[in-house]
Design a protein around this motif. Sequence first.
Motif, PDB file in Angstrom:
ATOM      1  N   UNK A 240       0.861  -1.190   0.000  1.00 32.59           N
ATOM      2  CA  UNK A 240       0.000   0.000   0.000  1.00 32.59           C
ATOM      3  C   UNK A 240       0.894   1.237   0.000  1.00 32.59           C
ATOM      4  N   UNK A 241       0.705   2.093  -1.005  1.00 33.95           N
ATOM      5  CA  UNK A 241       1.621   3.227  -1.187  1.00 33.95           C
ATOM      6  C   UNK A 241       0.938   4.541  -0.837  1.00 33.95           C
ATOM      7  N   UNK A 242       1.686   5.421  -0.179  1.00 33.20           N
ATOM      8  CA  UNK A 242       1.242   6.810   0.032  1.00 33.20           C
ATOM      9  C   UNK A 242       2.309   7.726  -0.549  1.00 33.20           C
ATOM     10  N   UNK A 243       1.890   8.631  -1.435  1.00 33.74           N
ATOM     11  CA  UNK A 243       2.796   9.656  -1.966  1.00 33.74           C
ATOM     12  C   UNK A 243       2.423  10.996  -1.357  1.00 33.74           C
ATOM     13  N   UNK A 244       3.380  11.680  -0.744  1.00 33.27           N
ATOM     14  CA  UNK A 244       3.154  13.065  -0.331  1.00 33.27           C
ATOM     15  C   UNK A 244       3.015  13.856  -1.626  1.00 33.27           C
ATOM     16  N   UNK A 245       1.998  14.695  -1.709  1.00 33.29           N
ATOM     17  CA  UNK A 245       1.724  15.311  -3.010  1.00 33.29           C
ATOM     18  C   UNK A 245       1.324  16.793  -2.891  1.00 33.29           C
ATOM     19  N   UNK A 246       2.281  17.589  -2.424  1.00 40.35           N
ATOM     20  CA  UNK A 246       2.137  19.062  -2.443  1.00 40.35           C
ATOM     21  C   UNK A 246       3.421  19.614  -3.056  1.00 40.35           C
ATOM     22  N   UNK A 247       3.739  19.195  -4.282  1.00 40.73           N
ATOM     23  CA  UNK A 247       5.066  19.500  -4.835  1.00 40.73           C
ATOM     24  C   UNK A 247       5.376  20.993  -4.919  1.00 40.73           C
ATOM     25  N   UNK A 248       4.340  21.851  -5.047  1.00 40.03           N
ATOM     26  CA  UNK A 248       4.593  23.302  -5.170  1.00 40.03           C
ATOM     27  C   UNK A 248       5.305  23.866  -3.943  1.00 40.03           C
TER      28      UNK A 248
END
Length: 258
Positions: free
Chosen positions: A16-24
Motif C-alpha cells: 500500500x503506497x502513500x505519496x506526499x503530493x504538495x510539490x509546489x
Amino acid sequence: MSDYRFIQTEVDGRVGIVWLNRPDVLNALNRTMVHEILEVFEEYDRNDDIRVIFLGGKGRAFAAGADIDEMSEDDSISMELLNQFADWDRLSLVKKPVIGAVHGFCLGGGFELALVCDLLFAAEDTKFAFPEINLAVMPGAGGTQRLTKLIGKTKALEWIWGGDMHPAEEAHELGIVNKLYPKENLIEEALAYAKELAEKPPLAVRLIKEAVNKAVDYPLQEGMFFERKNFYLLFSSEDQKEGMKAFIEKRKPDFKGR
Ligand code: CAA
C-alpha cells in the motif's frame, strides 16, 4: 488514485503506497496532510490484502518540513488545544512495516516523518536537516527523541543545534538510512524491497517489528520477556505450521497471515 487533497494513494500487489503530493511547496506537511497520511496508514494496517506500507514524495523533495505558513501565527495554548501530535503518535502505532523512500530534501517535520518509517531508503541527492533552530523553535514531532535513539546524544545535538544540511552519505554512515540509490533508481529499488518483504510471513514480520521497537525503550530483561511472548504467540499461527511443514516437505511455503 484517491480523493485526498495532499497525498496520493496506490496499491501495488500487496504494498500500500502513500505519496506526499504538495510539490509546489516541496511537500510541506500541513495538519490536514498528516491526518490524511494517518487515515490511509490505518486503513492499510486493517486491510488483509496489504502487507507492507510504502511512503514516498512527489516532486523534487520528500518533504521540506512542517508547513511554516500554517503554524507561524500559532500560540502555545492554541497548539495545546489542537493536540496535533496525537496524529503523529498514532502513526507510530501502525503494526505493519512502513518503508520510506526519501529524495531531495528531508527536513524538519519531513525528517520526523521519515524517522517514523521502520526502514529508510534514500536517493544519493537527499539532504537531511532539522532546520527548526533557524526559526527559533525545535523539532516537535519526535525529532529530538528518535534521532537521539538512532545516532546518540552528541551527534543528535550537533545536528539539531546546527540546523544545517547533511548529505545522504552521512545519514547512511550514521545508520539513519538503510541504503542509498542513484535518484533515478530509488523508487524501483525501494518498492522491490517492499514487495520482497510482503512475501514473508506477515505475522512474524509484525511481531518482529513490535519486539525490535521494544528493544529501543525497554531494559534488556523486560525486552527478553516481551520477545519470548511474541515467539510463543507465533506458534499459535497456521503460518508457523505451514512454514515448518513446507521445510520438511522441501516445498515453498504458502503464508496466509493467519
Ligand atoms: N513550509 C511552507 N512552505 C515551504 C516550506 C515549508 N516548510 N518549505 C518550502 N516551502 C515553499 C517555499 O515557500 C516556496 O514557495 P513559493 O514558491 O510560494 O515561494 C516553495 O516551497 C519552494 O521552496 P523554495 O523556493 O524555498 O525552494 P529552494 O530550492 O530555493 O529551497 C529549501 C529549498 C532550502 C528546502 C527551502 O524551501 C527551505 O529552507 N524550506 C524550509 C525548511 C524548514 O525550515 N523546514 C522546517 C520547518 S519547521 C518544522 O518542520 C517543525 C516541526 O518539527 C514540527
